[in-house]
Design a protein around this motif. Sequence first.
Motif, PDB file in Angstrom:
ATOM      1  N   GLY A  79       0.848  -1.193   0.000  1.00 33.06           N
ATOM      2  CA  GLY A  79       0.000   0.000   0.000  1.00 33.06           C
ATOM      3  C   GLY A  79       0.883   1.241   0.000  1.00 33.06           C
ATOM      4  N   GLY A  80       0.423   2.297   0.659  1.00 30.42           N
ATOM      5  CA  GLY A  80       1.173   3.555   0.650  1.00 30.42           C
ATOM      6  C   GLY A  80       2.600   3.410   1.150  1.00 30.42           C
ATOM      7  N   MET A  81       2.777   2.876   2.352  1.00 30.84           N
ATOM      8  CA  MET A  81       4.126   2.782   2.918  1.00 30.84           C
ATOM      9  C   MET A  81       4.958   1.713   2.231  1.00 30.84           C
ATOM     10  N   GLY A  82       4.342   0.554   1.958  1.00 29.11           N
ATOM     11  CA  GLY A  82       5.094  -0.535   1.340  1.00 29.11           C
ATOM     12  C   GLY A  82       5.616  -0.148  -0.037  1.00 29.11           C
TER      13      GLY A  82
ATOM     14  N   SER B   8       4.387  -9.158  -1.829  1.00 30.06           N
ATOM     15  CA  SER B   8       3.174  -9.922  -1.554  1.00 30.06           C
ATOM     16  C   SER B   8       2.131  -8.987  -0.965  1.00 30.06           C
ATOM     17  N   ASP B   9       0.904  -9.104  -1.440  1.00 31.28           N
ATOM     18  CA  ASP B   9      -0.182  -8.289  -0.909  1.00 31.28           C
ATOM     19  C   ASP B   9      -1.479  -9.039  -1.190  1.00 31.28           C
ATOM     20  N   VAL B  10      -2.468  -8.893  -0.309  1.00 34.64           N
ATOM     21  CA  VAL B  10      -3.755  -9.527  -0.592  1.00 34.64           C
ATOM     22  C   VAL B  10      -4.349  -8.966  -1.886  1.00 34.64           C
TER      23      VAL B  10
ATOM     24  N   ASP C 293      -2.799  -7.475  -7.696  1.00 34.38           N
ATOM     25  CA  ASP C 293      -2.455  -6.537  -8.765  1.00 34.38           C
ATOM     26  C   ASP C 293      -1.508  -5.454  -8.247  1.00 34.38           C
ATOM     27  N   ARG C 294      -1.795  -5.008  -7.020  1.00 37.18           N
ATOM     28  CA  ARG C 294      -0.945  -3.971  -6.429  1.00 37.18           C
ATOM     29  C   ARG C 294       0.481  -4.513  -6.202  1.00 37.18           C
ATOM     30  N   ALA C 295       0.545  -5.746  -5.689  1.00 38.01           N
ATOM     31  CA  ALA C 295       1.866  -6.361  -5.464  1.00 38.01           C
ATOM     32  C   ALA C 295       2.607  -6.505  -6.791  1.00 38.01           C
TER      33      ALA C 295
ATOM     34  N   ILE D 164       8.001  -5.541   6.400  1.00 35.69           N
ATOM     35  CA  ILE D 164       6.557  -5.707   6.608  1.00 35.69           C
ATOM     36  C   ILE D 164       5.883  -4.338   6.647  1.00 35.69           C
ATOM     37  N   ALA D 165       5.010  -4.086   5.676  1.00 40.17           N
ATOM     38  CA  ALA D 165       4.265  -2.816   5.643  1.00 40.17           C
ATOM     39  C   ALA D 165       2.793  -3.108   5.343  1.00 40.17           C
ATOM     40  N   SER D 166       2.342  -4.241   5.835  1.00 40.40           N
ATOM     41  CA  SER D 166       0.919  -4.591   5.675  1.00 40.40           C
ATOM     42  C   SER D 166       0.137  -3.991   6.844  1.00 40.40           C
ATOM     43  N   THR D 167      -1.146  -4.261   6.871  1.00 44.37           N
ATOM     44  CA  THR D 167      -2.036  -3.733   7.909  1.00 44.37           C
ATOM     45  C   THR D 167      -1.542  -4.120   9.308  1.00 44.37           C
ATOM     46  N   ASP D 168      -1.735  -3.220  10.278  1.00 41.96           N
ATOM     47  CA  ASP D 168      -1.233  -3.419  11.648  1.00 41.96           C
ATOM     48  C   ASP D 168      -1.505  -4.829  12.191  1.00 41.96           C
ATOM     49  N   SER D 169      -2.729  -5.314  11.976  1.00 36.63           N
ATOM     50  CA  SER D 169      -3.147  -6.576  12.609  1.00 36.63           C
ATOM     51  C   SER D 169      -2.339  -7.772  12.111  1.00 36.63           C
ATOM     52  N   THR D 170      -1.601  -7.618  11.007  1.00 38.83           N
ATOM     53  CA  THR D 170      -0.858  -8.751  10.438  1.00 38.83           C
ATOM     54  C   THR D 170       0.590  -8.798  10.927  1.00 38.83           C
ATOM     55  N   HIS D 171       1.071  -7.718  11.565  1.00 41.79           N
ATOM     56  CA  HIS D 171       2.507  -7.594  11.827  1.00 41.79           C
ATOM     57  C   HIS D 171       3.081  -8.724  12.690  1.00 41.79           C
ATOM     58  N   ALA D 172       2.427  -8.975  13.834  1.00 42.85           N
ATOM     59  CA  ALA D 172       3.024  -9.903  14.811  1.00 42.85           C
ATOM     60  C   ALA D 172       3.251 -11.282  14.195  1.00 42.85           C
TER      61      ALA D 172
ATOM     62  N   CYS E  29       9.936  -4.145  10.462  1.00 43.06           N
ATOM     63  CA  CYS E  29       8.480  -4.129  10.578  1.00 43.06           C
ATOM     64  C   CYS E  29       8.010  -2.700  10.804  1.00 43.06           C
ATOM     65  N   GLU E  30       7.102  -2.258   9.964  1.00 45.59           N
ATOM     66  CA  GLU E  30       6.509  -0.939  10.206  1.00 45.59           C
ATOM     67  C   GLU E  30       5.887  -0.944  11.602  1.00 45.59           C
ATOM     68  N   LYS E  31       5.819   0.232  12.222  1.00 46.44           N
ATOM     69  CA  LYS E  31       5.132   0.290  13.505  1.00 46.44           C
ATOM     70  C   LYS E  31       3.634   0.049  13.269  1.00 46.44           C
ATOM     71  N   PRO E  32       2.886  -0.545  14.191  1.00 49.89           N
ATOM     72  CA  PRO E  32       3.358  -1.100  15.455  1.00 49.89           C
ATOM     73  C   PRO E  32       3.921  -2.516  15.259  1.00 49.89           C
TER      74      PRO E  32
ATOM     75  N   LEU F 145      10.128   3.021  13.494  1.00 54.70           N
ATOM     76  CA  LEU F 145       9.912   4.310  14.190  1.00 54.70           C
ATOM     77  C   LEU F 145      10.993   5.253  13.652  1.00 54.70           C
ATOM     78  N   MET F 146      10.681   5.883  12.518  1.00 53.86           N
ATOM     79  CA  MET F 146      11.733   6.485  11.683  1.00 53.86           C
ATOM     80  C   MET F 146      12.192   7.859  12.118  1.00 53.86           C
ATOM     81  N   ARG F 147      11.552   8.433  13.171  1.00 56.69           N
ATOM     82  CA  ARG F 147      12.064   9.724  13.653  1.00 56.69           C
ATOM     83  C   ARG F 147      13.553   9.625  13.987  1.00 56.69           C
TER      84      ARG F 147
ATOM     85  N   ALA G 228      14.090  10.559   5.993  1.00 56.52           N
ATOM     86  CA  ALA G 228      14.156   9.599   7.112  1.00 56.52           C
ATOM     87  C   ALA G 228      13.833   8.182   6.641  1.00 56.52           C
ATOM     88  N   TYR G 229      12.826   8.053   5.765  1.00 57.60           N
ATOM     89  CA  TYR G 229      12.465   6.712   5.281  1.00 57.60           C
ATOM     90  C   TYR G 229      13.632   6.082   4.505  1.00 57.60           C
ATOM     91  N   VAL G 230      14.344   6.890   3.733  1.00 54.81           N
ATOM     92  CA  VAL G 230      15.490   6.365   2.974  1.00 54.81           C
ATOM     93  C   VAL G 230      16.613   5.991   3.941  1.00 54.81           C
TER      94      VAL G 230
HETATM   95  P1  NAI Z   1      -2.263   0.778   3.323  1.00 51.95           P
HETATM   96  O1  NAI Z   1      -3.653   0.391   3.674  1.00 51.95           O
HETATM   97  O2  NAI Z   1      -2.042   1.770   2.248  1.00 51.95           O
HETATM   98  O3  NAI Z   1      -1.437  -0.548   2.944  1.00 51.95           O
HETATM   99  C1  NAI Z   1      -1.561  -1.756   3.627  1.00 51.95           C
HETATM  100  C2  NAI Z   1      -1.406  -2.873   2.600  1.00 51.95           C
HETATM  101  O4  NAI Z   1      -1.337  -4.111   3.302  1.00 51.95           O
HETATM  102  C3  NAI Z   1      -2.595  -2.944   1.627  1.00 51.95           C
HETATM  103  O5  NAI Z   1      -2.113  -2.936   0.307  1.00 51.95           O
HETATM  104  C4  NAI Z   1      -3.260  -4.259   1.991  1.00 51.95           C
HETATM  105  O6  NAI Z   1      -3.875  -4.892   0.889  1.00 51.95           O
HETATM  106  C5  NAI Z   1      -2.075  -5.045   2.508  1.00 51.95           C
HETATM  107  N1  NAI Z   1      -2.425  -6.198   3.348  1.00 51.95           N
HETATM  108  C6  NAI Z   1      -3.373  -6.281   4.294  1.00 51.95           C
HETATM  109  N2  NAI Z   1      -3.389  -7.503   4.846  1.00 51.95           N
HETATM  110  C7  NAI Z   1      -2.419  -8.215   4.226  1.00 51.95           C
HETATM  111  C8  NAI Z   1      -1.941  -9.540   4.353  1.00 51.95           C
HETATM  112  N3  NAI Z   1      -2.481 -10.411   5.236  1.00 51.95           N
HETATM  113  N4  NAI Z   1      -0.915  -9.929   3.575  1.00 51.95           N
HETATM  114  C9  NAI Z   1      -0.365  -9.077   2.676  1.00 51.95           C
HETATM  115  N5  NAI Z   1      -0.788  -7.805   2.510  1.00 51.95           N
HETATM  116  C10 NAI Z   1      -1.790  -7.377   3.282  1.00 51.95           C
HETATM  117  O7  NAI Z   1      -1.608   1.254   4.687  1.00 51.95           O
HETATM  118  P2  NAI Z   1      -0.238   2.071   4.880  1.00 51.95           P
HETATM  119  O8  NAI Z   1      -0.560   3.485   5.176  1.00 51.95           O
HETATM  120  O9  NAI Z   1       0.700   1.749   3.792  1.00 51.95           O
HETATM  121  O10 NAI Z   1       0.280   1.430   6.256  1.00 51.95           O
HETATM  122  C11 NAI Z   1       0.967   0.208   6.261  1.00 51.95           C
HETATM  123  C12 NAI Z   1       1.674   0.062   7.596  1.00 51.95           C
HETATM  124  O11 NAI Z   1       2.610   1.135   7.748  1.00 51.95           O
HETATM  125  C13 NAI Z   1       0.724   0.144   8.794  1.00 51.95           C
HETATM  126  O12 NAI Z   1       1.131  -0.805   9.752  1.00 51.95           O
HETATM  127  C14 NAI Z   1       0.911   1.546   9.330  1.00 51.95           C
HETATM  128  O13 NAI Z   1       0.703   1.636  10.716  1.00 51.95           O
HETATM  129  C15 NAI Z   1       2.356   1.840   8.961  1.00 51.95           C
HETATM  130  N6  NAI Z   1       2.626   3.271   8.697  1.00 51.95           N
HETATM  131  C16 NAI Z   1       3.799   3.791   9.136  1.00 51.95           C
HETATM  132  C17 NAI Z   1       4.116   5.102   8.901  1.00 51.95           C
HETATM  133  C18 NAI Z   1       5.409   5.655   9.389  1.00 51.95           C
HETATM  134  O14 NAI Z   1       5.610   6.860   9.264  1.00 51.95           O
HETATM  135  N7  NAI Z   1       6.326   4.871   9.900  1.00 51.95           N
HETATM  136  C19 NAI Z   1       3.204   5.992   8.168  1.00 51.95           C
HETATM  137  C20 NAI Z   1       2.013   5.322   7.680  1.00 51.95           C
HETATM  138  C21 NAI Z   1       1.755   4.013   7.946  1.00 51.95           C
END
Ligand code: NAI
Length: 349
Positions: free
Chosen positions: A13-16, A36-38, A41-43, A73-81, A96-99, A126-128, A280-282
């Motif tokens: 998604g956005g961050m990945g 890999s992404d659910v 097409d995006r992946a 790992i930059a998928s949805t929060d609930s998948t991280h652990a 792993c992206e936060k959290p 935690l890129m600060r 910071a991300y780079v």
């Molecule tokens: P997003 O919703 O744009 O992207 C999440 C992606 O994960 C989506 O493409 C979704 O299809 C995919 N996804 C969901 N479940 C999946 C699974 N089981 N397997 C594979 N892919 C899966 O969200 P965004 O904004 O990119 O956030 C992603 C992560 O980055 C989040 O955990 C968020 O907290 C973190 N984040 C960190 C930031 C930072 O500054 N460090 C800023 C914004 C987000």
Amino acid sequence: MHKTIAVGVIGTGGMGTRHAHNLHRLVPGAAVAGTSDVDRDRAARVAAECGGAAVFDDPYQLIEDPTVNAVLIASTDSTHAAFVRACLEAGKPVMCEKPLAETAQDAWHLVQAEQALGRRLVAVGLMRRFDPQHLAVERAVRAGKVGRGLMFKGTHRNAKVPTHLPGRVVITNSAVHDIDSARWLLGQEVTEVFVRGVRTRPHFSGETVDMLLLQLALTDGCLATVEVTSAAGYGYEVCAEVVGETGTVTTAQPADAVVRLNGQSATDVDQIWLDRFRQAYVDELVGWVESVQTGTSFRGASAWDGYVSQVVTDACIEALNTGQPVQVPTPETPALYREDAAPEVVGAD
Ligand code: NAI
């Protein structure tokens, strides 16, 4: 000459997408091995943009694939652990992206698993800690320019807010970064939190709390305040100040221009975090890939930092919900995560 680190990216998604592009274009010694992404097409789109990387339907296959040296790992929060756990089981370094996890208990289990391995494989986004502005503050504090750091003051403003934004989401998604900055810049642990929050617009949903003020007490008599405003209107802005015994250090925008016109003097304000923290991300990924290549500890946030952030954000949510101060139980930092400990090997096999 170090070997190129082939990174598998889960969640595009956005961050990945940003991380994958950075790895492909801007991080020396890194390549995107697969995505890999659910949303397949995006992946596939991101894989094509990153030199024709492989696309994995199953993220666990990506983690186990022998061509993948390390995982982001930059998928949805609930998948991280679950994904981090799989990386630990596969013995692969993971950013792993936060959290790190959705609950402190899940994060603690990951810390325990890493300790059982005896080496640090987990980095948390935690890129600060890689933001040039924050790093300049850190250097000044570490050099003792303002004497001992006594108080952290953080400001975190988003331009726009969805009409539904529960306070707990503001704490876990936004304030978590500033809480990490307070711990990092003061070198102390949070012991107590008190949080007030308000809904600033009548048309926002009832559960929305879009403006918060966090007060933190830290060890060694230090204090912190964090203001998070989610509907600031004018742009995206993050500032940090450390008040010390003899002076203060504040973030300042580097290399900006002031335009004076029509009786006004102005500088631009970023609109979203991807712009504000572009560098910071780079730099975070450059530091991570270097640590994987050289087998040295990552200097950014560890699994321990991810766990402690979770403990503090849990306490903040409780404080917001109850209106009462909440004590924060922070156990002693395990040897694996102490700065004075011998460097641990991170490296990819
Ligand atoms: P997003 O919703 O744009 O992207 C999440 C992606 O994960 C989506 O493409 C979704 O299809 C995919 N996804 C969901 N479940 C999946 C699974 N089981 N397997 C594979 N892919 C899966 O969200 P965004 O904004 O990119 O956030 C992603 C992560 O980055 C989040 O955990 C968020 O907290 C973190 N984040 C960190 C930031 C930072 O500054 N460090 C800023 C914004 C987000």
